[in-house]
Write a protein that holds these residues in place. Sequence first.
Motif, short mmCIF file in Angstrom:
data_model
loop_
_atom_site.label_atom_id
_atom_site.label_comp_id
_atom_site.label_asym_id
_atom_site.label_seq_id
_atom_site.Cartn_x
_atom_site.Cartn_y
_atom_site.Cartn_z
N VAL A 6 56.22 15.37 -16.08
CA VAL A 6 56.72 13.99 -16.13
C VAL A 6 55.98 13.13 -15.11
O VAL A 6 55.63 11.98 -15.40
N THR A 7 55.69 13.67 -13.94
CA THR A 7 54.93 12.94 -12.93
C THR A 7 53.55 12.58 -13.45
O THR A 7 53.08 11.44 -13.28
N LEU A 8 52.88 13.50 -14.11
CA LEU A 8 51.57 13.23 -14.69
C LEU A 8 51.66 12.16 -15.77
O LEU A 8 50.83 11.25 -15.83
N LEU A 9 52.67 12.23 -16.62
CA LEU A 9 52.85 11.23 -17.67
C LEU A 9 53.11 9.85 -17.09
O LEU A 9 52.58 8.84 -17.58
N VAL A 10 53.92 9.77 -16.05
CA VAL A 10 54.19 8.48 -15.40
C VAL A 10 52.90 7.91 -14.83
O VAL A 10 52.61 6.72 -14.97
N PHE A 11 52.10 8.76 -14.22
CA PHE A 11 50.81 8.31 -13.68
C PHE A 11 49.92 7.76 -14.80
O PHE A 11 49.35 6.68 -14.67
N LEU A 12 49.81 8.49 -15.89
CA LEU A 12 48.94 8.08 -17.00
C LEU A 12 49.45 6.82 -17.69
O LEU A 12 48.65 5.98 -18.12
N ILE A 13 50.76 6.68 -17.81
CA ILE A 13 51.33 5.47 -18.42
C ILE A 13 50.98 4.23 -17.60
O ILE A 13 50.73 3.16 -18.15
N ASN A 14 50.93 4.36 -16.30
CA ASN A 14 50.73 3.22 -15.42
C ASN A 14 49.27 2.82 -15.23
O ASN A 14 49.00 1.73 -14.73
N LEU A 15 48.33 3.65 -15.61
CA LEU A 15 46.92 3.30 -15.45
C LEU A 15 46.53 1.98 -16.14
O LEU A 15 45.97 1.09 -15.50
N PRO A 16 46.84 1.81 -17.43
CA PRO A 16 46.43 0.55 -18.06
C PRO A 16 47.18 -0.66 -17.52
O PRO A 16 46.63 -1.76 -17.46
N PHE A 17 48.41 -0.47 -17.08
CA PHE A 17 49.17 -1.60 -16.54
C PHE A 17 48.62 -2.04 -15.19
O PHE A 17 48.65 -3.22 -14.86
N GLY A 18 48.10 -1.10 -14.42
CA GLY A 18 47.44 -1.47 -13.17
C GLY A 18 46.18 -2.27 -13.42
O GLY A 18 45.88 -3.23 -12.72
N ALA A 19 45.44 -1.88 -14.46
CA ALA A 19 44.22 -2.62 -14.81
C ALA A 19 44.57 -4.02 -15.31
O ALA A 19 43.90 -4.99 -14.97
N LEU A 20 45.61 -4.13 -16.10
CA LEU A 20 46.02 -5.44 -16.60
C LEU A 20 46.54 -6.32 -15.47
O LEU A 20 46.29 -7.53 -15.44
N ARG A 21 47.24 -5.71 -14.55
CA ARG A 21 47.80 -6.45 -13.42
C ARG A 21 46.69 -7.01 -12.54
O ARG A 21 46.82 -8.09 -11.96
#
Length: 86
Positions: A6-21
């Motif tokens: 779950v920690t890995l999935l949370v990390f991967l989910i947030n990658l594109p949102f960090g780039a968009l931010r």
Amino acid sequence: MKLLLVTLLVFLINLPFGALRAKHKKFTLMWWIYIHIPVPFVILLRIYSDIGFALYTYPLLVGAFFGGQLIGRKYLARKKDSSNKA
């Protein structure tokens, strides 16, 4: 094992949102939205993976959340840097 997955999935989910931010000025509406869009997904992952909301899960998942956002933002900055040099 579930917690690490779950920690890995949370990390991967947030990658594109960090780039968009990273494309928006700090504290604008879109900047806040890109931080908060993944939150419901993280909550659903917690519920469906049966890790729950125990206190020991928070440091890993909050770290993965903000780590994913940070790495996504730095990746975009590096990508912009390399395209400007060419």
